[in-house]
Design a protein around this motif. Structure first.
Motif, PDB file in Angstrom:
ATOM      1  N   LEU A  52       0.825  -1.206   0.000  1.00 40.66           N
ATOM      2  CA  LEU A  52       0.000   0.000   0.000  1.00 40.66           C
ATOM      3  C   LEU A  52       0.863   1.260   0.000  1.00 40.66           C
ATOM      4  O   LEU A  52       0.514   2.262  -0.630  1.00 40.66           O
ATOM      5  N   GLY A  53       1.997   1.211   0.692  1.00 41.64           N
ATOM      6  CA  GLY A  53       2.923   2.337   0.645  1.00 41.64           C
ATOM      7  C   GLY A  53       3.476   2.542  -0.753  1.00 41.64           C
ATOM      8  O   GLY A  53       3.605   3.679  -1.232  1.00 41.64           O
ATOM      9  N   LEU A  93      -7.614  -1.373  -4.916  1.00 40.33           N
ATOM     10  CA  LEU A  93      -6.300  -1.086  -4.338  1.00 40.33           C
ATOM     11  C   LEU A  93      -6.256   0.332  -3.775  1.00 40.33           C
ATOM     12  O   LEU A  93      -5.779   0.552  -2.655  1.00 40.33           O
ATOM     13  N   VAL A  94      -6.775   1.301  -4.513  1.00 40.73           N
ATOM     14  CA  VAL A  94      -6.721   2.683  -4.046  1.00 40.73           C
ATOM     15  C   VAL A  94      -7.657   2.894  -2.857  1.00 40.73           C
ATOM     16  O   VAL A  94      -7.356   3.685  -1.957  1.00 40.73           O
ATOM     17  N   LEU A  95      -8.775   2.182  -2.810  1.00 43.16           N
ATOM     18  CA  LEU A  95      -9.614   2.233  -1.605  1.00 43.16           C
ATOM     19  C   LEU A  95      -8.813   1.806  -0.380  1.00 43.16           C
ATOM     20  O   LEU A  95      -8.905   2.423   0.693  1.00 43.16           O
ATOM     21  N   ALA A  96      -8.019   0.770  -0.537  1.00 40.51           N
ATOM     22  CA  ALA A  96      -7.189   0.306   0.576  1.00 40.51           C
ATOM     23  C   ALA A  96      -6.093   1.316   0.898  1.00 40.51           C
ATOM     24  O   ALA A  96      -5.736   1.500   2.066  1.00 40.51           O
ATOM     25  N   VAL A  97      -5.549   1.973  -0.125  1.00 36.64           N
ATOM     26  CA  VAL A  97      -4.538   3.014   0.105  1.00 36.64           C
ATOM     27  C   VAL A  97      -5.130   4.146   0.935  1.00 36.64           C
ATOM     28  O   VAL A  97      -4.506   4.643   1.884  1.00 36.64           O
ATOM     29  N   ILE A  98      -6.336   4.572   0.593  1.00 44.18           N
ATOM     30  CA  ILE A  98      -6.983   5.664   1.329  1.00 44.18           C
ATOM     31  C   ILE A  98      -7.173   5.284   2.793  1.00 44.18           C
ATOM     32  O   ILE A  98      -6.905   6.080   3.699  1.00 44.18           O
ATOM     33  N   LEU A 142      -4.238  11.240  -4.773  1.00 44.10           N
ATOM     34  CA  LEU A 142      -5.517  10.740  -4.274  1.00 44.10           C
ATOM     35  C   LEU A 142      -6.684  11.526  -4.868  1.00 44.10           C
ATOM     36  O   LEU A 142      -7.742  10.957  -5.168  1.00 44.10           O
ATOM     37  N   THR A 143      -6.497  12.840  -5.046  1.00 42.12           N
ATOM     38  CA  THR A 143      -7.544  13.650  -5.660  1.00 42.12           C
ATOM     39  C   THR A 143      -7.787  13.219  -7.099  1.00 42.12           C
ATOM     40  O   THR A 143      -8.928  13.155  -7.563  1.00 42.12           O
ATOM     41  N   SER A 144      -6.713  12.897  -7.826  1.00 41.77           N
ATOM     42  CA  SER A 144      -6.883  12.429  -9.205  1.00 41.77           C
ATOM     43  C   SER A 144      -7.690  11.137  -9.238  1.00 41.77           C
ATOM     44  O   SER A 144      -8.484  10.909 -10.158  1.00 41.77           O
ATOM     45  N   ALA A 145      -7.510  10.291  -8.226  1.00 44.85           N
ATOM     46  CA  ALA A 145      -8.295   9.054  -8.153  1.00 44.85           C
ATOM     47  C   ALA A 145      -9.762   9.360  -7.879  1.00 44.85           C
ATOM     48  O   ALA A 145     -10.664   8.762  -8.476  1.00 44.85           O
ATOM     49  N   GLN A 154     -15.849   9.394  -2.171  1.00 43.01           N
ATOM     50  CA  GLN A 154     -16.528   9.264  -0.886  1.00 43.01           C
ATOM     51  C   GLN A 154     -15.565   8.773   0.193  1.00 43.01           C
ATOM     52  O   GLN A 154     -15.557   9.276   1.325  1.00 43.01           O
ATOM     53  N   ALA A 155     -14.749   7.789  -0.158  1.00 42.93           N
ATOM     54  CA  ALA A 155     -13.791   7.259   0.812  1.00 42.93           C
ATOM     55  C   ALA A 155     -12.754   8.307   1.191  1.00 42.93           C
ATOM     56  O   ALA A 155     -12.396   8.453   2.368  1.00 42.93           O
ATOM     57  N   LEU A 156     -12.261   9.059   0.207  1.00 44.09           N
ATOM     58  CA  LEU A 156     -11.264  10.087   0.492  1.00 44.09           C
ATOM     59  C   LEU A 156     -11.840  11.161   1.404  1.00 44.09           C
ATOM     60  O   LEU A 156     -11.181  11.618   2.342  1.00 44.09           O
TER      61      LEU A 156
END
Length: 234
Positions: A52-53, A93-98, A142-145, A154-156
Motif C-alpha cells: 500500500l505504501g 487497491l486505491v480504496l485500501a490506500v486511502i 488521491l484527488t486524481s483518483a 466518498q472514501a477520500l
C-alpha cells in the motif's frame, strides 16, 4: 456529502434526502473489496502495508489514470498476481490506500502551543505523510483518483479530507475560546483556507508550495479574517 472546500477540485457526491439514510451507500470497506482468500499461509499485514505504501508513492507520481498494478508490484517487489489476489482492481487497491493513509495524528491530538499562529503552523509542519511537500503530492494523487470514481471520492472525503479539515476547525475553535478569533467568524469556512489554497497552488503550479507560502496564507489571509471586527460588513 460536501466534498469541496478544503479540496475544491473533488467531484460532488450526492447526499440522500432526510429519511433516506437507510438507502445511502456506505463508504466501501477496503477489506471487503479485497479478493477472496485462498488456502495457504495467512496474509502478512506488514507485506500489505509495504504494498500500500508503494501504491501511494506510484499514485503520487503518476496520477490515477496512469497508475498500473504492474508499476505498483515492481515498486513493492511483489508479483502482480499477489496484488490481484488482495485487490482485484485498481479501484479496490486505491480504496485500501486511502484507508491506509487515514487521518492526520493532529485530528486526534491538536497542537497546543497557546498561540493560534503557532498552532496553525504546527498543522502545516506535521510529519503526517512525510511532511507538507510530500503530503501534498500524495493528496494530489488521491484527488486524481477521486475524480475518476465516486466510491473513491466518498472514501477520500470520509477517511482523509474531513478529519484533515476538522483539525483546522479544532485549532480555530480553540482560538475563538482564547479570544484570538472573532466570535461571529465562520470557523467552518476559515478552516478550509490553508488546505484549499495549498491544493490550488499544487494543482496549477504543479509544485508543492514551500513553507513561506503557508506563512503568507496564514499571516495575510487567515489570521486577518479570524480577527475581523464582529459584524463588520453586515
Amino acid at each position: 456529502m460536501r466534498l469541496r472546500g478544503a479540496f475544491p477540485y473533488l467531484p460532488r457526491v450526492s447526499t440522500p434526502p432526510a429519511g433516506d439514510a437507510d438507502r445511502s451507500t456506505p463508504v466501501p470497506d477496503p477489506i471487503a473489496t479485497a479478493g477472496p482468500r485462498g488456502r495457504g499461509r495467512p496474509r502478512d499485514p506488514s507485506r500489505d502495508a509495504a504494498i500500500l505504501g508503494a501504491a501511494y508513492d506510484v499514485l503520487a507520481e503518476t496520477g490515477y489514470e496512469d497508475m498500473t498494478l504492474s508499476a505498483v508490484a515492481a515498486r513493492a517487489g511483489a508479483g502482480k498476481a499477489t496484488l490481484h489476489r488482495r485487490w482485484p482492481t485498481k479501484e479496490a487497491l486505491v480504496l485500501a490506500v486511502i484507508a491506509h493513509v487515514g487521518p492526520p495524528p493532529e485530528a486526534r491530538t491538536l497542537p497546543d502551543t497557546g498561540d493560534l499562529r503557532s498552532d496553525l503552523l504546527a498543522l502545516v509542519d506535521s510529519a503526517w505523510l512525510g511532511g507538507a511537500a510530500s503530503r501534498l503530492r500524495g493528496l494530489k494523487g488521491l484527488t486524481s483518483a477521486a475524480l475518476h470514481s465516486p466510491r473513491l471520492a466518498q472514501a477520500l472525503q470520509h477517511e482523509v479530507v474531513e478529519p484533515y479539515t476538522e483539525a483546522y476547525r479544532g485549532v480555530l475553535r480553540r482560538g475563538a475560546q482564547r479570544g484570538q478569533v472573532a466570535p461571529d467568524a465562520d470557523v467552518g469556512t476559515l478552516a478550509e483556507i490553508v488546505p484549499a489554497l495549498a491544493t490550488h497552488r499544487l494543482l496549477f503550479a504543479d509544485a508543492p508550495p514551500e513553507r513561506g507560502y503557508f506563512e503568507t496564507v496564514i499571516d495575510d489571509v487567515l489570521l486577518p479574517a479570524c480577527a475581523r471586527i464582529p459584524g463588520a460588513g453586515s
